[in-house]
Design a protein around this motif. Sequence first.
Motif, short mmCIF file in Angstrom:
data_model
loop_
_atom_site.label_atom_id
_atom_site.label_comp_id
_atom_site.label_asym_id
_atom_site.label_seq_id
_atom_site.Cartn_x
_atom_site.Cartn_y
_atom_site.Cartn_z
N ILE A 161 -5.86 -4.71 -5.08
CA ILE A 161 -4.67 -4.43 -5.88
C ILE A 161 -3.84 -3.33 -5.22
CG2 ILE A 161 -3.87 -3.47 -8.07
CD1 ILE A 161 -6.30 -4.87 -9.38
N ASP A 162 -4.52 -2.28 -4.73
CA ASP A 162 -3.81 -1.18 -4.08
C ASP A 162 -3.06 -1.68 -2.84
OD1 ASP A 162 -4.71 0.58 -5.97
OD2 ASP A 162 -6.35 1.37 -4.74
N HIS A 163 -3.72 -2.53 -2.05
CA HIS A 163 -3.10 -3.01 -0.82
C HIS A 163 -1.95 -3.97 -1.11
CE1 HIS A 163 -2.67 -4.29 3.32
NE2 HIS A 163 -2.70 -5.54 2.91
N SER A 164 -2.10 -4.77 -2.16
CA SER A 164 -1.07 -5.78 -2.45
C SER A 164 0.29 -5.17 -2.74
CB SER A 164 -1.51 -6.64 -3.64
OG SER A 164 -1.55 -5.87 -4.84
N LYS A 165 0.31 -3.93 -3.14
CA LYS A 165 1.57 -3.26 -3.44
C LYS A 165 2.44 -3.10 -2.19
CE LYS A 165 -0.63 -0.63 -7.18
NZ LYS A 165 -1.09 0.71 -7.62
N SER A 166 1.80 -3.16 -1.01
CA SER A 166 2.54 -2.97 0.25
C SER A 166 2.78 -4.28 0.99
CB SER A 166 1.77 -2.01 1.16
OG SER A 166 0.52 -2.59 1.55
N SER B 235 4.48 -8.15 1.30
CA SER B 235 5.57 -9.01 0.83
C SER B 235 5.18 -10.46 1.00
CB SER B 235 6.84 -8.72 1.62
OG SER B 235 6.69 -9.13 2.97
#
Length: 260
Positions: free
Chosen positions: A233-238, A240
């Motif tokens: 989840i944390d990585h998905s924020k960065s 596209s």
Amino acid sequence: MSEPIVLVERHGAVALVTLNRADALNALSRALRAEIVRVFTELKDDKDIRAVVLTGKGRAFTAGIDLKEAGQTGFALGADEDSKSINMLAALEAYPWPIVGAINGFAITGGFELALMCDVLLASENAKFADTHARVGIVPGWGLSQKLSRLIGISRAKELSFTGNFLDAETAEKWGLVNRVYKAEELVPAALKLATEMTSTNPDLLFKYKALIDDGFGMTFAAAMKEEVKRSIDHSKSVSASAVEEARKQVTARGRDQQS
């Protein structure tokens, strides 16, 4: 002028690190251990290197602790102040990129432990592993008693550790200790190829994936699953959608190339 006791060659984004005490079967003297720590510490901060192949020169990966030297200075390898300052286990654990162990020959006791500090093991047909701690009267301090059973199963690990018997390369592959076995002259090229393939992946993901696997390995399964979700989840924020689609196309093209 004598050669360094650790040789470092650069192959693109991969560093080939070779233990260079062939006349002593690459025995882990304090000087050699200190040099291994220095090399991995420097490579950790080298922005051009994203994987290491670790091997030995001559007939051995390493025959383990230099017993002649240790007999004079003591065997408290993890407790004395000198050992703490040249802690190979800490240095290799702190290295954030993949380490491919190319086991070219004997990997005995402390040398076996050094092999187990690598992320992936490949072996030559001449490789032989042995845990002789119980025969020489030393308790392991670099992780062998815990790592080996997790890799090959507790019964097989006990067989090796309780007997001190040698394990040949073919059996090591069958037991899942090494991924593949090669002819001696093919080992290092194969290890460099594998490491290069690793460095061809997304650098950020390679870095994070190694940390995720290693951190999760030390947790319960349930805790590790939760940690994976959290980091995903944390990585998905960065990430596209367009970047993922472009990467997917590259993976598909790579798959076609490998099949042709």
